[in-house]
Design a protein around this motif. Structure first.
Motif, short mmCIF file in Angstrom:
data_model
loop_
_atom_site.label_atom_id
_atom_site.label_comp_id
_atom_site.label_asym_id
_atom_site.label_seq_id
_atom_site.Cartn_x
_atom_site.Cartn_y
_atom_site.Cartn_z
N HIS A 254 0.80 -1.22 0.00
CA HIS A 254 0.00 0.00 0.00
C HIS A 254 0.84 1.27 0.00
O HIS A 254 0.31 2.34 -0.31
N HIS A 255 2.10 1.18 0.38
CA HIS A 255 2.99 2.34 0.39
C HIS A 255 3.14 2.85 -1.04
O HIS A 255 3.63 2.14 -1.92
N GLN A 256 2.74 4.09 -1.28
CA GLN A 256 2.67 4.60 -2.66
C GLN A 256 4.02 4.59 -3.37
O GLN A 256 4.12 4.18 -4.54
N THR A 257 5.07 5.02 -2.71
CA THR A 257 6.38 5.06 -3.36
C THR A 257 6.93 3.66 -3.59
O THR A 257 7.40 3.33 -4.68
N LEU A 258 6.86 2.81 -2.55
CA LEU A 258 7.36 1.44 -2.69
C LEU A 258 6.56 0.67 -3.75
O LEU A 258 7.13 -0.10 -4.53
N LYS A 259 5.24 0.89 -3.76
CA LYS A 259 4.39 0.19 -4.73
C LYS A 259 4.83 0.50 -6.16
O LYS A 259 5.01 -0.42 -6.98
N TRP A 260 5.03 1.77 -6.47
CA TRP A 260 5.39 2.14 -7.84
C TRP A 260 6.83 1.80 -8.16
O TRP A 260 7.17 1.54 -9.33
N MET A 261 7.71 1.77 -7.16
CA MET A 261 9.07 1.29 -7.39
C MET A 261 9.06 -0.18 -7.80
O MET A 261 9.77 -0.59 -8.74
N ASN A 262 8.27 -0.98 -7.09
CA ASN A 262 8.18 -2.41 -7.41
C ASN A 262 7.55 -2.63 -8.79
O ASN A 262 8.01 -3.48 -9.55
N ILE A 263 6.50 -1.86 -9.10
CA ILE A 263 5.85 -1.97 -10.41
C ILE A 263 6.83 -1.57 -11.51
O ILE A 263 6.93 -2.23 -12.55
N ASN A 264 7.56 -0.48 -11.28
CA ASN A 264 8.53 -0.03 -12.27
C ASN A 264 9.63 -1.07 -12.50
O ASN A 264 10.02 -1.33 -13.64
N GLY A 265 10.11 -1.66 -11.40
CA GLY A 265 11.12 -2.71 -11.53
C GLY A 265 10.60 -3.90 -12.32
O GLY A 265 11.30 -4.46 -13.17
N PHE A 266 9.35 -4.27 -12.06
CA PHE A 266 8.72 -5.38 -12.78
C PHE A 266 8.59 -5.09 -14.27
O PHE A 266 9.01 -5.88 -15.12
#
Length: 451
Positions: A247-259
């Motif tokens: 749910h953490h907005q920054t971590l969520k998008w970092m993980n999505i971007n890495g994927f």
């Protein structure tokens, strides 16, 4: 040898055997399959290792938060050693596939720890340099592994590609003994059911990369189990994957971007050697050297990344990294029969700059934005997202290549896919927001943690 030096030596040795083992199998597996028979299981010798490694990495990160880094890391080294011994003793392809799975479990417990322990031991501004040093091991293995594989096969036996891991693993365990861990584990209940559901869901989804028919069945069942896993985790006091990371907005998008970035172009290294060998008529060795461009670019970008985070924050650096990935994707989409070694080397160098920056920033961000007792799972979950992306990307690219009317058409289509994916990755990087923890006062923690 002080505590920090000893653990660094242990990590480097563990990384060397894990990275070399992946590469060396590519050159020796045809000979192994010929001796053991059972060519129908050829792909499974790779898949069993890849699936167990990918599935176990985030679980290992979570266990390290609960039990401590040293115990879990040493368990992984020991299991990798046992798996290597068993692989070397294999008498059939079925045995090799099973023992490669055991080896993969060990690797899964080993792979997250260079990043996790570096996060414990070093301040932010030094972590980029440490990550670059670890990356160098992958570059060394890319050149060393094929040479060792050829040497063992010609003068000794293919079994030594596994036996050589044993003394290195023993040395890694010995140099880990003096390490005095700085992280204090937070005891919590182990989410056994969550671990089983997670492992089952991801394994089913990854099976799509190796099965030849009815892939949709594995996708549907895997997705359903993943939904069950998410619903179950929401009710747990100590979940395997803390929902704060999701749910953490920054971590969520970092993980999505890495994927997404790994789906797009991380699989390039699997297909560029084929282009150089089939179209540019380069040797296996030269095509392997071309991949060094990525390692060089990775190290150049990773070394200053920690200091740059303090100056520019996560978002700006990830946007720059993804812009470089788009440039790489465009150059690959323009690849044709007239391009040779130097063009490919330059493209791989650009790709190395991109992934060196985005990977290092993502790892550091995962550690800094997570709670202290969730750093292990946060780091390994980011790496897991990248690994899953790579597995999916390689599979999609392989489908483009095998279904094309000729080799160059397939190459053109798979890199057009990569270019399109890099544009999507760039868009996701704009959704990443910097946190207050990106200022120097708050994120330069960990200095002088070990004297």
């Amino acid at each position: 040898m002080n505590s920090r030096t000893s653990v660094m030596v242990s990590i480097v040795l563990a990384m060397l055997v894990a990275s070399m083992d992946t590469t060396i199998m590519n050159t020796t597996m045809p000979i192994i399959a010929k001796e053991l028979g059972g060519f129908s299981l050829y792909a499974w010798s790779f898949a069993s290792y890849m699936i167990t490694t990918t599935v176990l990495s985030p679980i290992a990160g979570r266990l390290s938060d609960i039990f401590g880094r040293k115990k879990v890391f040493s368990f992984g080294i020991g299991l990798f050693l046992i798996g290597s011994l068993l692989c070397g003793m294999s008498q059939s392809m079925i045995q090799l596939v099973i023992f490669r799975a055991i080896q993969g479990i060990g690797a899964g417990f080993m792979m997250p720890f260079p990043a996790i322990i570096a996060g414990d031991l070093f301040p932010v501004e030094k972590r980029g340099k440490i990550q670059a040093f670890f990356t160098a091991m992958w570059g060394i293995s890319a050149v060393l592994a094929p040479l060792l594989g050829s040497l063992f096969v010609e003068y000794m036996s293919w079994r030594w590609i596994f036996y050589v891991n044993i003394p290195i693993c023993l040395l890694s365990l010995l140099t880990l003994l003096p390490y005095k861990e700085v992280y204090e584990p937070k005891k919590a209940a182990i989410d056994y059911i969550g671990a089983v559901l997670f492992a089952l869901a991801i394994s089913l989804l990854l099976l799509v990369t190796v099965v030849k028919s009815n892939q949709w069945i594995y996708i549907v069942i895997g997705a359903l189990v993943l939904v069950v896993f998410y619903m179950y985790e929401k009710k747990q006091v100590s979940p395997l994957v803390p929902l704060s990371l999701v749910h953490h907005q920054t971590l969520k998008w970092m993980n999505i971007n890495g994927f997404v970035s790994c789906v797009a172009l991380f699989g390039t290294s699997s297909y560029i050697p084929l282009f150089l060998q089939n179209i540019a008529h380069q040797s296996v060795f030269v095509s392997g050297v071309a991949l060094l461009g990525a390692s060089i670019g990775w190290m150049i970008a990773a070394v200053p990344a920690g200091k740059w985070i303090l100056q520019y924050g996560y978002r700006f650096l990830l946007i720059i990294g993804n812009l470089l990935l788009v440039i790489c994707g465009l150059l690959l989409a323009l690849l044709n029969e007239h391009h040779g070694f130097f063009y490919v080397f330059f493209v791989m160098f650009i790709q190395g700059l991109s992934f060196g920056l985005t990977s290092t920033v993502g790892i550091i961000g995962s550690q800094q934005l997570a709670k202290a007792h969730e750093k292990g799972i946060a780091t390994s979950f980011f790496m897991f997202c990248r690994n899953i992306g790579t597995a999916i990307g390689v599979t999609i690219m392989g489908a483009f290549l095998t279904k094309a009317v000729d080799f160059m058409t397939g190459i053109h289509h798979l890199f057009l896919f990569g270019f399109a994916g890099s544009l999507v990755a760039l868009l996701t990087s704009f959704l990443i927001q910097d946190e207050p923890t990106t200022n120097k006062k708050n994120i330069a923690e960990g200095k002088e943690m070990i004297q």
